[in-house]
Every structure is written in structure tokens, then in C-alpha cells.
Design a protein around this motif. Structure first.
Motif, short mmCIF file in Angstrom:
data_model
loop_
_atom_site.label_atom_id
_atom_site.label_comp_id
_atom_site.label_asym_id
_atom_site.label_seq_id
_atom_site.Cartn_x
_atom_site.Cartn_y
_atom_site.Cartn_z
N LYS A 86 1.60 -2.86 4.03
CA LYS A 86 0.25 -2.18 3.50
C LYS A 86 -0.06 -0.70 3.93
O LYS A 86 -0.49 0.23 3.12
N ALA A 87 0.29 -0.50 5.22
CA ALA A 87 -0.09 0.82 5.82
C ALA A 87 0.77 1.78 4.98
O ALA A 87 0.13 3.00 4.70
N SER A 88 2.09 1.41 4.94
CA SER A 88 3.04 2.50 4.29
C SER A 88 2.64 2.80 2.92
O SER A 88 2.72 4.05 2.36
N ALA A 89 2.09 1.88 2.31
CA ALA A 89 1.92 1.64 0.81
C ALA A 89 0.58 2.74 0.73
O ALA A 89 0.19 3.54 -0.03
N MET A 90 -0.44 2.69 1.86
CA MET A 90 -1.64 3.59 1.58
C MET A 90 -1.33 4.89 2.24
O MET A 90 -1.89 5.74 1.71
N GLY A 91 -0.62 5.02 3.34
CA GLY A 91 -0.09 6.28 3.69
C GLY A 91 -0.84 6.63 4.87
O GLY A 91 -2.03 6.04 5.20
N ALA A 92 -0.43 7.59 5.90
CA ALA A 92 -0.87 7.93 7.01
C ALA A 92 -1.89 8.93 7.08
O ALA A 92 -2.59 9.14 8.25
N SER A 93 -1.92 9.75 6.01
CA SER A 93 -3.02 10.65 5.99
C SER A 93 -3.55 11.15 4.39
O SER A 93 -2.78 10.73 3.42
#
Length: 131
Positions: A86-93
Motif C-alpha cells: 500500500k505504501a509503495s502504491a501511494m508513494g513516499a512524497s
């Protein structure tokens, strides 16, 4: 200028951090430029989406749960592989334009810290650049 913020995340949720973004931009004194909002965690992310109707956050979390369910065949020892997905799909920035000393966001837009592995003590950064 780089600003660090702390955030307590008791549950999986999208936490509205638009106020902290505005605070960082105001403190910077930058009139025209960009701000980058960055999450240094592998099970959290940053996104921009509607901040008017709380059902949008509910629906996004539901959709992410359907798209990235926990699976018995995951091998990551901590048991939070779906949070990483999920975090990779949303992105870090996210990068936001600054005009007239304010973040240039749409009427219904807000910036969110996306928590997928709660409860946690998190931090995020706002880097403000420009003139």
C-alpha cells in the motif's frame, strides 16, 4: 528549508497534514517555489486527495484493502507485507507548488500522511524551496 513534524498514528488511516504543510510554507517566507512533503517510512506514504468528505478516506482505505489483502504466501517476517504494498502504491512524497506564499492546492484538496502499519510514532518532512 526543511521542517520535521511528528505524528502519532493509532490506527490505519489517512491523517490530514495540510495544516503542517501550510505552517512550514509560512515559516519559510518563500513566496514562489515548491514544497516537497516526504515520508521516511516503508509502511506509510503521502498523498493528495479530497479533504471535504471523510467518506473519501474510508473508501480509499477500503479500496487499498481490496487491492492489497494480507496473503498467506507472503514471506516477510514482520507480517506487514500488505502495508509495504500500500505504501509503495501511494508513494513516499508529493510536490506542491507555492504561489503568493501559500501551497497551491485545489478547493477540495488536502495532503495526507497514509498510515498502513499502526499504531506508530511517525515523522514526516516538508522541504520548502524557492524565492
Amino acid at each position: 528549508m526543511c521542517y520535521e513534524f511528528q505524528l502519532s498514528t493509532p490506527r490505519e488511516h489517512f491523517y490530514n497534514i495540510t495544516t503542517q504543510l501550510r505552517e512550514a510554507v509560512a515559516k519559510s517566507g518563500i513566496n514562489s517555489g515548491i514544497a516537497v512533503v516526504y515520508c521516511p517510512h516503508t509502511t506509510g506514504g503521502i498523498t493528495i486527495n479530497e479533504n471535504s468528505d471523510p467518506d473519501v478516506v474510508h473508501d480509499m482505505l477500503l479500496g487499498l484493502d481490496k487491492a492489497f489483502p494480507d496473503r498467506a504466501e507472503f514471506r516477510h517476517g514482520e507480517g506487514n507485507s500488505s502495508a509495504h504494498l500500500k505504501a509503495s502504491a501511494m508513494g513516499a512524497s508529493e510536490t506542491i507548488i507555492i504561489e503568493n506564499g501559500k501551497p497551491l492546492l485545489g478547493t477540495w484538496q488536502g495532503v495526507y500522511f497514509c498510515e498502513f502499519d499502526a499504531p506508530r510514532s511517525r515523522r514526516f518532512f516538508v522541504k520548502v524551496m524557492g524565492a
